[in-house]
Design an enzyme around this catalytic site. Structure first.
Site, PDB file in Angstrom:
ATOM      1  N   HIS A 374      -0.344  10.843 -36.624  1.00  0.00           N
ATOM      2  CA  HIS A 374      -0.194  10.425 -35.232  1.00  0.00           C
ATOM      3  C   HIS A 374       1.251  10.340 -34.766  1.00  0.00           C
ATOM      4  O   HIS A 374       1.510   9.863 -33.659  1.00  0.00           O
ATOM      5  CB  HIS A 374      -0.822   9.046 -35.004  1.00  0.00           C
ATOM      6  CG  HIS A 374      -2.302   8.990 -35.171  1.00  0.00           C
ATOM      7  ND1 HIS A 374      -3.180   9.135 -34.122  1.00  0.00           N
ATOM      8  CD2 HIS A 374      -3.059   8.825 -36.274  1.00  0.00           C
ATOM      9  CE1 HIS A 374      -4.423   9.040 -34.573  1.00  0.00           C
ATOM     10  NE2 HIS A 374      -4.375   8.851 -35.875  1.00  0.00           N
ATOM     11  N   LYS A 567       2.243   0.679 -21.242  1.00  0.00           N
ATOM     12  CA  LYS A 567       2.115   1.136 -22.628  1.00  0.00           C
ATOM     13  C   LYS A 567       3.057   0.284 -23.460  1.00  0.00           C
ATOM     14  O   LYS A 567       3.850  -0.476 -22.903  1.00  0.00           O
ATOM     15  CB  LYS A 567       2.465   2.624 -22.747  1.00  0.00           C
ATOM     16  CG  LYS A 567       3.796   3.024 -22.087  1.00  0.00           C
ATOM     17  CD  LYS A 567       4.028   4.530 -22.192  1.00  0.00           C
ATOM     18  CE  LYS A 567       3.376   5.323 -21.067  1.00  0.00           C
ATOM     19  NZ  LYS A 567       2.767   6.569 -21.492  1.00  0.00           N
ATOM     20  N   LYS A 573       9.477   6.083 -25.411  1.00  0.00           N
ATOM     21  CA  LYS A 573       8.613   6.164 -24.229  1.00  0.00           C
ATOM     22  C   LYS A 573       9.406   6.026 -22.927  1.00  0.00           C
ATOM     23  O   LYS A 573       8.908   6.284 -21.845  1.00  0.00           O
ATOM     24  CB  LYS A 573       7.512   5.096 -24.297  1.00  0.00           C
ATOM     25  CG  LYS A 573       6.506   5.307 -25.444  1.00  0.00           C
ATOM     26  CD  LYS A 573       5.488   4.172 -25.508  1.00  0.00           C
ATOM     27  CE  LYS A 573       4.611   4.204 -26.745  1.00  0.00           C
ATOM     28  NZ  LYS A 573       3.547   5.237 -26.677  1.00  0.00           N
ATOM     29  N   LYS A 682      -6.505   8.692 -19.047  1.00  0.00           N
ATOM     30  CA  LYS A 682      -7.217   7.636 -18.310  1.00  0.00           C
ATOM     31  C   LYS A 682      -6.811   7.629 -16.843  1.00  0.00           C
ATOM     32  O   LYS A 682      -7.651   7.509 -15.951  1.00  0.00           O
ATOM     33  CB  LYS A 682      -6.931   6.262 -18.951  1.00  0.00           C
ATOM     34  CG  LYS A 682      -7.515   6.122 -20.349  1.00  0.00           C
ATOM     35  CD  LYS A 682      -6.937   4.943 -21.139  1.00  0.00           C
ATOM     36  CE  LYS A 682      -7.245   5.140 -22.625  1.00  0.00           C
ATOM     37  NZ  LYS A 682      -6.518   4.211 -23.509  1.00  0.00           N
TER      38      LYS A 682
HETATM   39  C1  Z15 Z   1       0.384   4.581 -32.587  1.00  0.00           C
HETATM   40  O1  Z15 Z   1      -0.144   3.877 -31.571  1.00  0.00           O
HETATM   41  C2  Z15 Z   1       0.499   5.960 -32.498  1.00  0.00           C
HETATM   42  C3  Z15 Z   1       1.007   6.648 -33.555  1.00  0.00           C
HETATM   43  C4  Z15 Z   1       1.405   5.990 -34.702  1.00  0.00           C
HETATM   44  O2  Z15 Z   1       1.887   6.659 -35.750  1.00  0.00           O
HETATM   45  C5  Z15 Z   1       1.280   4.609 -34.780  1.00  0.00           C
HETATM   46 CL1  Z15 Z   1       1.771   3.809 -36.195  1.00  0.00          CL
HETATM   47  C6  Z15 Z   1       0.781   3.904 -33.728  1.00  0.00           C
HETATM   48  C7  Z15 Z   1      -0.001   6.650 -31.262  1.00  0.00           C
HETATM   49  C8  Z15 Z   1       0.922   7.732 -30.734  1.00  0.00           C
HETATM   50  O3  Z15 Z   1       2.199   7.193 -30.492  1.00  0.00           O
HETATM   51  C9  Z15 Z   1       0.329   8.300 -29.455  1.00  0.00           C
HETATM   52  O4  Z15 Z   1       1.102   9.370 -28.971  1.00  0.00           O
HETATM   53  C10 Z15 Z   1      -1.088   8.793 -29.709  1.00  0.00           C
HETATM   54  O5  Z15 Z   1      -1.705   9.152 -28.486  1.00  0.00           O
HETATM   55  C11 Z15 Z   1      -1.910   7.718 -30.369  1.00  0.00           C
HETATM   56  O6  Z15 Z   1      -1.277   7.241 -31.530  1.00  0.00           O
HETATM   57  C12 Z15 Z   1      -3.294   8.210 -30.757  1.00  0.00           C
HETATM   58  O7  Z15 Z   1      -3.233   9.405 -31.460  1.00  0.00           O
END
Ligand code: Z15
Length: 841
Positions: A374, A567, A573, A682
Site C-alpha cells: 500500500h 484525510k 498529502k 467517494k
Molecule cells: C495507509 O492508510 C495506506 C498505506 C499504508 O502503507 C499504510 Cl501503513 C496506511 C493507504 C495509502 O496511503 C493510500 O494511498 C491507499 O489508498 C490506502 O492505503 C488503501 O490502499
C-alpha cells in the site's frame, strides 16, 4: 451432522427458532422488549441512547439468524475460503448499515417515530468502531462489505483494540488526543470464550533427535498469552450472507496467571503479569504510513497472526483432508506487511508441529498467501531488528534465516555472476543492528503481490521491488485498483442522491452493479433532473453548514463553493500546499477594491484529519490551519468571501456528512507518493469535482470520467526525482508568490511566526522534498480555473452528473471480484435457494 440429531428434537428447534421481524409492529415489539428486559429500562427513562440500544439489539437478532445460517452453509459447502488479515478495520457505525442491508430502515424509522424518536438522532448515538488509522483500515472495511454482498465465503481477522484511534480536540489551535474507549456498550460483538488460542513469546529453541532418528524442534519455556475470539457479524446488502470478522483479545492465560503468587500475597506482581498480557490488544498504534519498530507492536503482530493461523489450521484439520489440499481450501491475503509473520508461523506449524518436510510445507505456504503493498514511502516500509525478533520469537528467526538461505541459493543459481543482487534481495539487511525487511519476506512467501492503483503497481515494479521482478519475472506482480462500497458511500451517506439516481435508472440495482450508473448519461441535459441534482447538493451543504455551526459556533454560507480536504495529515498529502494557497487567496482579497471583490466566488475551505501524536510537522500544519482560520474568519474585509474551517475529529461517521457536501475536494499529494487514495472516489461518486495531481487513482478516475471533468495540476511522477535533485544541486529558487505567503506568515499575521518556522524552512532551506514550491503556481492557477468554472452552474452540474455516471469502475465489488479471480481463486456461494426460502416465509 444434522441426521445425527433425533427427529423430535429437530422439530422442536425448527418450531421455536426465531424468524426475525419484518413489519413495523414486530420491530417495535422487539425493540421495546429489549429496552424493558435486556436493558431494564422503561418508557419513563428511555433516552435516545436506550432507544439506540434497543433498536441495535433488535437488528442484531435479525443479523444473527442469517449469520448462523451463513456460517452453516459455508461449512457445509466446504469450498475454499478467503481470510483477510488486517491490523486495521475502520468500520464506523453498524446500525444504519444493518438497517439498509436487510431493507428495513423505513420500518425502523416509522417504528421509532411511534415510540417518539427521530431515526437520525438514534443512529447518531452509536460510537464509531474506529479500529484503524485511515485509508488502509477503511479499505479493509469496504472489502468486508463487498465480500458479504457478493456472497464470498470470507472472514476478516484482526485485533480487538480496547482503544481505537484517539479522538481529536483542538485547543488553542493545537491538536489534543483523547483516548477512544469504545467498548462500554457494543452490541455488535460476540465474545467466544470457547474459541481461544494460547500464543507463546520469548523462550528458547531445543533441537534434538528422537528415538526414531527424527529431528525435533521445540520452542519452550516461553511466556503464554491467551487470545480470545470476539466475532462481529458483517452483513451483505440485499443478500442472506452475513460473514464473520474475528477480532482477538489478549488476556493472561489461565495456566499462566499466577495463583501461587496470589496465594502467597504477591498480588501486585500477579496483577502486573495479567496486565502485561492485556496490554497486547489494548491500543491501536496511531501511525499512518509510518513504522516505528516498537516491541509491543511486534507482539501485537505475532499475537494476531498466530491466533488467526491456528484458528484457520484447526478448521482445516476438521475437514480431514490431506495437507496438500490446504491451498485448495484456504487463501490468505496480507493487508500490507503487518501480518507477514503469518507466513513464518504457517511454515512453523507445518514443519515443527505437523511434521511435514520443509519443501512440502513451503510449497503449501507460498500457494496460500497473497500480499498487497500500500505504499512506497521508505519510512512506512517495515523492518524489524534481528535482536528484537531473536528475543521475542527465537524459532521464527531461525525459520526466516532458512527461508532466506534457500531463496538466496536459488537466486545465485539463476544469476551466478551477480553478487550485488544477492545483497539487494536478501531478507536480512546487513546494517547495525541487522534488520529483517518484511516486504521482501512477504514477496518471497506469497504467490502474488499487488499494488492498489495502476501507477502505484508500476512504481513498485520499477523502484522498491525491481530486483524481485528480475528474480521472479513480471507475472508475480499485478495491480488491483482500489474501490469503495457504494452502499455506505452513496446510499447510506447520500440517500437523496441515491433515490434520485434510482428513480432515473429504474431501480436500486446500481448499488450492486455500479456500472449501471452509466444509464444516467442520457439525462445530463434533463432540466428538471439537473435542478433536483443541484438541490440535493445544496441540501447536503446546508447540513454540513449546520454541523459547522453546532461544532464550531459560527456560520458559513452554503451558497459558497465548498472546498474540502479531509484525510490524515501528512506532508506527502500536502495540506500545507492547500493552506498556503488559502493564504495566497486571503492576501489577494485584502489587496482588492470593493468592486473587484464583488466578482469573486465565495469559498469555504474545509480541513479535517488527525496527525499521528508524534508527528510534529503534521501538528504544525494543523496549528497553522487553525490560526489562519482565526484571522481570516473574523476579518471584515473578507466576510463571506473566504472562510477557513478545521473540523475536529474526522472519522468515518463525520465523513458520511462531509463527503456529500463538497463542490471540490483536494487530492494533491506529490506525484508518486499516494498509492491510491480512496476518498477521491467517494467525493466524485457524490457529485463533487476534484482538484488533484496525477497520482494514485486520480489517474484512473481521470481516464474514466474524462479530462474535462477534473482539475489536474502539478508535476508528473516521472519528473519528481530530477526536481528533487535540482533542489540540492541546481540554482534553485522558491516560487516568488509562495515567498510572499511566507513573508505574510513571518510578519506574524497568524500569530507567533516562530511556530511555523520549520514549515517554511523545510521548503526554503531543506530541499522542499514534497515539491510544494514547484507545484504552487500550477495549483493556484487551477484554483482560479475552478472559480471560473463554478460561475457557470449549469455546466458544473453537467460535469457532476457525467462524472457520477462514469464512476462504475470504482466499486469495491469490482475490486473484490478481481482479487477472487486472479489471486484467491474462489467463487461466490450460491444463495438462490436461501433467498427463495426467505421469500416464501
Ligand atoms: C495507509 O492508510 C495506506 C498505506 C499504508 O502503507 C499504510 Cl501503513 C496506511 C493507504 C495509502 O496511503 C493510500 O494511498 C491507499 O489508498 C490506502 O492505503 C488503501 O490502499
Amino acid at each position: 451432522v444434522e441426521s445425527s440429531i433425533p427427529e423430535h428434537m429437530r422439530e422442536a428447534w425448527k418450531k421455536f427458532s426465531p424468524k426475525g421481524f419484518t413489519t413495523k409492529d414486530e420491530f417495535e415489539s422487539e425493540a421495546v422488549k429489549h429496552i424493558e428486559t435486556t436493558l431494564a429500562r422503561s418508557l419513563f427513562n428511555c433516552d435516545e441512547l436506550a432507544a439506540y440500544s434497543g433498536t441495535a439489539l433488535a437488528f442484531r437478532d435479525r443479523l444473527i439468524i442469517d449469520w448462523n445460517k451463513t456460517q452453516q452453509r459455508q461449512s457445509f459447502a466446504d469450498q475454499k475460503r478467503l481470510y483477510y488479515l488486517s491490523l486495521e478495520f475502520l468500520m464506523g457505525r453498524a446500525l444504519d448499515n444493518a438497517m439498509l442491508n436487510v431493507g428495513l430502515k423505513n420500518v425502523a424509522k416509522d417504528g421509532l417515530a411511534d415510540l417518539g424518536f427521530r431515526i437520525e438522532d438514534i443512529i447518531a448515538q452509536e460510537h464509531d468502531a474506529a479500529l484503524g488509522n485511515g485509508g488502509l483500515g477503511r479499505l479493509a472495511a469496504c472489502f468486508l462489505d463487498s465480500m458479504a454482498t457478493l456472497n464470498y465465503a470470507a472472514w476478516g481477522y484482526g485485533l480487538r483494540y480496547r482503544y481505537g484511534i484517539f479522538k481529536q480536540e483542538i485547543q488553542d489551535g493545537y491538536q489534543v488526543e483523547i483516548p477512544d474507549y469504545w467498548l462500554d456498550f457494543n452490541p455488535w460483538e460476540f465474545p467466544r470464550h470457547d474459541v481461544s488460542v494460547d500464543v507463546q513469546f520469548y523462550g528458547w529453541v531445543n533441537k534434538y533427535t528422537n528415538d526414531e532418528g527424527k529431528q525435533i524442534v521445540s520452542w519452550q519455556d516461553g511466556e503464554i498469552v491467551t487470545a480470545t475470539a470476539y466475532d462481529v457479524p458483517v452483513p451483505g446488502y440485499g443478500t442472506p450472507t452475513v460473514n464473520n470478522l474475528r477480532l482477538w483479545s489478549s488476556k493472561a492465560s489461565s495456566g499462566e496467571f499466577d495463583f501461587a503468587k496470589f496465594n502467597s500475597g504477591e498480588y501486585e506482581s500477579a496483577v502486573a503479569d495479567e496486565q502485561r498480557a492485556e496490554t497486547i490488544s489494548a491500543v491501536l498504534y496511531p501511525n499512518d504510513n509510518l513504522e516505528r519498530g516498537k516491541e509491543l507492536r511486534l507482539k501485537q503482530q505475532y499475537f494476531w497472526c498466530a491466533a488467526s493461523l491456528h484458528d484457520i489450521v484447526r478448521r482445516f484439520k476438521k475437514s480431514k483432508r490431506k495437507w496438500s489440499e490446504f491451498s485448495d481450501q484456504v487463501a490468505i491475503q496480507l493487508n500490507d506487511t503487518h501480518p507477514t509473520l503469518a507466513i513464518v508461523e504457517l511454515q512453523r506449524i507445518l514443519v515443527d508441529m505437523e511434521g511435514l518436510g520443509w519443501d512440502e510445507a513451503w510449497t503449501i505456504v507460498t500457494s496460500t498467501f497473497g500480499y498487497t503493498n500500500h505504499t512506497v514511502l521508505p519510512e512506512a516500509l517495515e523492518k524489524w531488528s534481528v535482536p528484537l525478533i531473536q528475543n521475542l520469537l527465537p524459532r521464527h528467526l531461525q525459520i526466516i534465516y532458512e527461508i532466506n538461505l534457500q531463496f538466496l541459493q536459488s537466486v545465485e543459481k539463476r544469476f551466478p555472476k551477480d553478487r550485488d543482487l544477492l545483497g539487494r534481495v536478501s531478507i536480512i539487511e546487513e546494517s547495525q543492528p541487522k534488520m529483517v525487511r518484511m516486504a521482501y519476506l512477504a514477496i518471497i512467501g506469497s504467490h502474488k503481490v499487488n499494488g492498489v492503483a495502476e501507477l502505484h503497481s508500476d512504481l513498485i515494479k520499477t523502484t522498491i521491488f525491481k530486483d524481485f521482478v528480475k528474480v521472479y519475472g513480471p507475472d508475480k506482480f499485478t495491480n488491483v485498483t482500489n474501490g469503495i462500497t457504494p452502499r455506505r458511500w452513496l446510499h447510506q451517506a447520500n440517500p437523496r442522491l441515491s433515490e434520485l439516481i434510482a428513480s432515473k435508472i429504474g431501480s436500486y440495482e446500481f448499488l450492486k452493479d455500479l456500472t449501471l450508473l452509466n444509464k444516467l448519461e442520457p439525462f445530463v441535459d434533463d432540466k428538471e433532473f439537473k435542478k433536483e441534482w443541484a438541490e440535493i447538493k445544496y441540501a447536503n451543504k446546508v447540513r454540513l453548514a449546520q454541523h459547522i455551526q453546532t461544532t464550531k459556533g459560527y456560520s458559513v454560507n452554503p451558497k459558497a463553493l465548498f472546498d474540502i480536504q479531509v484525510k490524515r495529515i501528512h506532508e506527502y498529502k500536502r495540506q500545507q500546499l492547500n493552506i498556503f494557497g488559502v493564504i495566497h487567496r486571503y492576501m489577494a482579497i485584502k489587496s482588492m477594491s470593493p468592486e473587484e471583490r464583488k466578482k469573486l466566488v465565495p469559498r469555504v475551505s474545509v480541513f479535517g484529519g488527525k496527525a499521528a501524536p508524534g508527528y510534529w510537522m503534521a501538528k504544525t500544519i494543523i496549528h497553522l490551519i487553525n490560526k489562519v482560520g482565526e484571522v481570516v474568519n473574523k476579518d471584515p474585509d473578507v466576510g463571506d468571501l473566504l472562510k477557513v474551517v478545521f473540523l475536529e475529529d474526522y472519522n468515518v461517521s463525520k465523513a458520511e456528512i462531509i463527503v456529500p457536501a463538497s463542490d471540490i475536494s483536494e487530492h494533491i499529494s506529490t506525484a508518486g507518493t499516494e498509492a491510491s487514495g480512496t476518498s477521491n472516489m467517494k467525493f466524485v461518486l457524490n457529485g463533487g469535482m476534484i482538484i488533484g495531481t496525477l497520482d494514485g487513482a486520480n489517474i484512473e478516475i481521470t481516464r474514466e470520467i474524462g479530462e474535462q471533468n477534473i482539475f489536474l495540476f502539478g508535476n508528473l511522477s516521472e519528473d519528481v526525482e530530477d526536481l528533487r535533485h535540482h533542489h540540492f544541486y541546481g540554482d534553485y529558487k522558491v516560487n516568488p508568490e509562495l515567498v510572499k505567503v511566507f513573508d505574510c506568515i513571518k510578519k506574524g499575521t497568524f500569530g507567533d511566526e516562530g511556530a511555523f518556522g520549520a514549515l517554511i524552512s523545510g521548503i526554503v532551506e531543506h530541499g522542499d522534498y514534497y515539491l510544494v514550491s514547484d507545484d504552487f503556481n500550477s495549483y493556484c492557477q487551477t484554483q482560479d480555473l475552478i472559480d471560473e468554472a463554478y460561475k457557470d452552474q449549469d455546466a458544473w452540474v453537467t460535469k457532476s452528473i457525467t462524472s457520477v455516471a462514469r464512476m462504475g469502475f470504482f466499486t469495491s465489488d469490482r475490486c473484490i471480484n478481481e482479487y477472487a479471480d486472479t489471486i484467491w481463486n474462489i467463487e461466490p456461494l450460491d444463495v438462490a435457494e436461501e433467498k427463495e426460502v426467505r421469500a416464501r416465509t
